[in-house]
Design a protein around this motif. Structure first.
Motif, PDB file in Angstrom:
ATOM      1  N   PRO A 102       0.826  -1.208   0.000  1.00 38.61           N
ATOM      2  CA  PRO A 102       0.000   0.000   0.000  1.00 38.61           C
ATOM      3  C   PRO A 102       0.860   1.258   0.000  1.00 38.61           C
ATOM      4  O   PRO A 102       1.996   1.262   0.465  1.00 38.61           O
ATOM      5  CB  PRO A 102      -0.813  -0.129   1.304  1.00 38.61           C
ATOM      6  CG  PRO A 102      -0.697  -1.559   1.699  1.00 38.61           C
ATOM      7  CD  PRO A 102       0.615  -2.041   1.185  1.00 38.61           C
ATOM      8  N   VAL A 103       0.296   2.342  -0.538  1.00 39.59           N
ATOM      9  CA  VAL A 103       0.949   3.643  -0.549  1.00 39.59           C
ATOM     10  C   VAL A 103       0.436   4.437   0.645  1.00 39.59           C
ATOM     11  O   VAL A 103      -0.771   4.573   0.847  1.00 39.59           O
ATOM     12  CB  VAL A 103       0.664   4.391  -1.862  1.00 39.59           C
ATOM     13  CG1 VAL A 103       1.326   5.755  -1.860  1.00 39.59           C
ATOM     14  CG2 VAL A 103       1.155   3.567  -3.048  1.00 39.59           C
ATOM     15  N   ILE A 114      -2.704  10.567  11.668  1.00 39.47           N
ATOM     16  CA  ILE A 114      -3.583  10.042  10.628  1.00 39.47           C
ATOM     17  C   ILE A 114      -2.691   9.549   9.500  1.00 39.47           C
ATOM     18  O   ILE A 114      -1.973  10.317   8.877  1.00 39.47           O
ATOM     19  CB  ILE A 114      -4.579  11.093  10.112  1.00 39.47           C
ATOM     20  CG1 ILE A 114      -5.508  11.566  11.240  1.00 39.47           C
ATOM     21  CG2 ILE A 114      -5.397  10.527   8.962  1.00 39.47           C
ATOM     22  CD1 ILE A 114      -6.524  12.588  10.799  1.00 39.47           C
ATOM     23  N   LEU A 115      -2.731   8.245   9.259  1.00 39.40           N
ATOM     24  CA  LEU A 115      -1.956   7.609   8.199  1.00 39.40           C
ATOM     25  C   LEU A 115      -2.927   7.158   7.118  1.00 39.40           C
ATOM     26  O   LEU A 115      -3.714   6.239   7.318  1.00 39.40           O
ATOM     27  CB  LEU A 115      -1.171   6.420   8.755  1.00 39.40           C
ATOM     28  CG  LEU A 115      -0.132   5.783   7.839  1.00 39.40           C
ATOM     29  CD1 LEU A 115       1.001   6.763   7.555  1.00 39.40           C
ATOM     30  CD2 LEU A 115       0.431   4.512   8.463  1.00 39.40           C
ATOM     31  N   SER A 116      -2.899   7.857   5.973  1.00 38.38           N
ATOM     32  CA  SER A 116      -3.814   7.560   4.875  1.00 38.38           C
ATOM     33  C   SER A 116      -3.199   6.495   3.980  1.00 38.38           C
ATOM     34  O   SER A 116      -2.055   6.612   3.541  1.00 38.38           O
ATOM     35  CB  SER A 116      -4.105   8.826   4.064  1.00 38.38           C
ATOM     36  OG  SER A 116      -4.967   8.546   2.992  1.00 38.38           O
ATOM     37  N   LEU A 117      -3.954   5.428   3.704  1.00 41.95           N
ATOM     38  CA  LEU A 117      -3.473   4.297   2.914  1.00 41.95           C
ATOM     39  C   LEU A 117      -4.347   4.106   1.690  1.00 41.95           C
ATOM     40  O   LEU A 117      -5.571   4.279   1.753  1.00 41.95           O
ATOM     41  CB  LEU A 117      -3.487   3.007   3.742  1.00 41.95           C
ATOM     42  CG  LEU A 117      -2.656   2.994   5.026  1.00 41.95           C
ATOM     43  CD1 LEU A 117      -2.951   1.731   5.809  1.00 41.95           C
ATOM     44  CD2 LEU A 117      -1.184   3.094   4.714  1.00 41.95           C
ATOM     45  N   LYS A 118      -3.704   3.752   0.591  1.00 43.94           N
ATOM     46  CA  LYS A 118      -4.456   3.349  -0.592  1.00 43.94           C
ATOM     47  C   LYS A 118      -3.687   2.233  -1.287  1.00 43.94           C
ATOM     48  O   LYS A 118      -2.459   2.245  -1.322  1.00 43.94           O
ATOM     49  CB  LYS A 118      -4.689   4.514  -1.550  1.00 43.94           C
ATOM     50  CG  LYS A 118      -3.427   5.104  -2.147  1.00 43.94           C
ATOM     51  CD  LYS A 118      -3.784   6.207  -3.124  1.00 43.94           C
ATOM     52  CE  LYS A 118      -2.542   6.835  -3.738  1.00 43.94           C
ATOM     53  NZ  LYS A 118      -2.873   7.909  -4.686  1.00 43.94           N
ATOM     54  N   PRO A 119      -4.391   1.235  -1.821  1.00 43.67           N
ATOM     55  CA  PRO A 119      -3.698   0.149  -2.527  1.00 43.67           C
ATOM     56  C   PRO A 119      -3.022   0.680  -3.777  1.00 43.67           C
ATOM     57  O   PRO A 119      -3.407   1.713  -4.330  1.00 43.67           O
ATOM     58  CB  PRO A 119      -4.830  -0.836  -2.876  1.00 43.67           C
ATOM     59  CG  PRO A 119      -5.980  -0.437  -2.001  1.00 43.67           C
ATOM     60  CD  PRO A 119      -5.837   1.032  -1.761  1.00 43.67           C
TER      61      PRO A 119
END
Length: 518
Positions: A102-103, A114-119
């Motif tokens: 994930p990015v 807050i750690l935002s994740l996206k595949p």
């Protein structure tokens, strides 16, 4: 692979994380760590394989249900998220992707973390299969669902329940059907029971996900395939950090772990990454010479002309002798897919404690257009920084270029043509000019006084400097050609011309031992 060693810390400086929350977003999920007093947390990220690992320092995990949090398959493309205590003073967040890493992006300016994740784009969103439905013996499986819906998997028939001879069978529940009757098919828009709704489609805004970096092999690779620690800063994050200063080095120090903040000495000797020199590139064109890093490589382009910045940590020699700490590759703006886009921004600022010569402003204009196979992109920016003052209204002297009383002008133009679906030819021209006309210089005589001394400026009025005006000038012409299928291989080639000059502000060291006696 990297290691982080945390030293002893005072109990009053340790943040208490009291809750861990997962918030779904259109792109993926957000991992939210709430602190007891709303204190912001510091995090360092590493990656390997399909795992993203983030270590939060000077923090302790104090959850009501125990000091461990875990959730499997919280979003499409993410296999699991775990939050555990690494030691007494740090917390580890581990995210495992299903088919790729994930990015992650840290959202600054908030309490806690807050750690935002996206595949990664190679993953496709999918809906988890529903739980199997129990059916009476002899009932055939439900017909296949319409295209686009998951297919329901029939359950194994239940063994008959033993009953005394002559006992009538129990009636079926109201919702069941007699044996041999097939269930009604689902309507075209329905989903099987227990299936969560499909996530909304992410709107396309004319730019793809960040997937490539410049590696030590000079080839484009996906982030998940590069065995190094990587940080990517997009244009939006960069614009939020630079503000009126237009200082790229300050933005990198805030976003990249281990990147030293800029000081008056780093303006001369260069910023470091984990204590070592870095090689700075613009679209793959080296801005750092093989002889010495002059510390002004980040003052060769305005942030308005930047699409993103890629930082690859780890020594390499393929770009020159100065990349012992890593490589910083600055990517200029890409052409738009729209017919025409034009944006103009203007900003002003001033000191609050003293307004004498403290007025600053910046203006920038960006245009991009596409006509058939041709595309054009251009940015023009002009900014002026005023004098610097401290909280008491006293003048702050600046040692090097890029500080007070500086005027910055940058123009970038890019022309590209798609020769066919696999070949592209592109010409980029970037000219940067920054001049400084200071009316004050640092007073180095305070270095010889005992005790802690406050920096002091000597007002000189308008300096009459013989020769060139102090400042930075940088011009780059870059012609690149790419072919995605040349005898079964891909080709990336470029030829460039670069010229630059740096002229410093004169200083008076006659009363100081900074460089020895004169």
């Amino acid at each position: 692979m990297s290691a982080l060693v945390a030293g002893p810390a005072c109990a009053s400086n340790i943040a208490q994380v009291t809750a861990v929350r997962l918030n779904p977003t259109p792109e993926g999920i957000e991992i939210i760590l709430d602190t007891e007093d709303g204190r912001a947390l510091e995090v360092f990220t590493t990656s390997f394989g399909e795992t993203l690992q983030a270590d939060v320092i000077t923090a302790q995990l104090r959850l009501p249900g125990g000091n461990e949090f875990r959730q499997d398959k919280p979003a499409a493309g993410i296999a699991s998220v775990t939050v555990t205590s690494l030691d007494n003073n740090s917390i580890r967040i581990k995210v495992i992707g299903e088919s790729g890493q994930p990015v992650a992006r840290v959202i600054p300016g908030v309490g806690g973390l807050i750690l935002s994740l996206k595949p990664t784009s190679g993953m496709t969103a999918r809906t988890p299969a529903p739980a199997p439905r129990v059916q009476p013996p002899g009932t055939p499986a439900a017909p296949a669902a319409p295209t686009g819906l998951p297919v329901e998997i029939p359950a194994e028939p239940l063994p008959p329940t033993a009953q005394p001879p002559g006992t009538p069978a129990e009636p079926l529940p109201p919702t069941a059907q007699p044996p041999g009757t097939p269930p009604e098919p689902l309507p075209p828009t329905a989903q099987p029971p227990g299936t969560p709704p499909l996530p909304p489609a992410t709107p396309q805004v004319g730019r793809d996900s960040i997937e490539v970096v410049v590696t030590a092999t000079r080839t484009e690779e996906r982030v998940t395939n590069v065995p190094r620690s990587i940080t990517v800063i997009d244009s939006e994050e960069l614009q939020q950090q630079v503000g009126q200063s237009r200082n790229i080095g300050e933005a990198l120090a805030k976003q990249v772990p281990g990147f030293a903040p800029p000081t008056q000495l780093t303006a001369t000797f260069g910023q470091t990454l984990r204590g070592r020199d870095v090689s700075v590139l613009i679209d793959g064109v080296p801005q750092t010479t093989n002889l010495q890093s002059f510390g002004r490589e980040f003052r060769t382009i305005d942030p308005s002309a930047i699409e993103r910045i890629e930082v690859v940590r780890g020594s390499t020699a393929i770009y020159g002798a100065q990349a012992t700490g890593g490589v910083v590759n600055i990517i200029t703006r890409r052409p738009t897919e729209e017919r025409l886009i034009s944006v103009t921004e203007v900003g002003v600022g001033s000191g609050l404690t003293n307004t004498d010569g403290a007025l600053s402003f910046n203006g920038q204009h960006t245009s991009s257009a596409r006509i058939g196979n041709f595309d054009l992109t251009g940015t023009v920016s002009l900014s002026r920084s005023g004098a610097f003052y401290d909280a008491r209204g006293d003048r702050i002297p600046f040692f090097e270029i890029g500080g007070d009383s500086s005027t910055l002008f940058n123009v970038m133009g890019k022309v590209g043509v798609d020769l066919d679906s696999r070949q592209r030819l592109q010409l980029t021209v970037n000219h940067y000019r920054e001049t400084q006309d200071p009316n004050a210089i640092p007073d180095f005589s305070i270095d010889d006084r005992e005790g802690r001394q406050k920096a002091r400026a000597i007002r000189t009025g308008d300096l009459d400097i013989a020769g060139e005006t102090p400042g930075n000038r940088n011009t780059v012409l870059n012609l690149s050609y790419t072919n995605q299928n040349l005898f079964g291989s891909s080709l990336q080639s470029q030829i460039y011309y670069r010229t630059n000059s740096n002229v410093g502000v004169p200083s008076d060291f006659r009363t100081s031992d900074f460089f020895g006696p004169f």
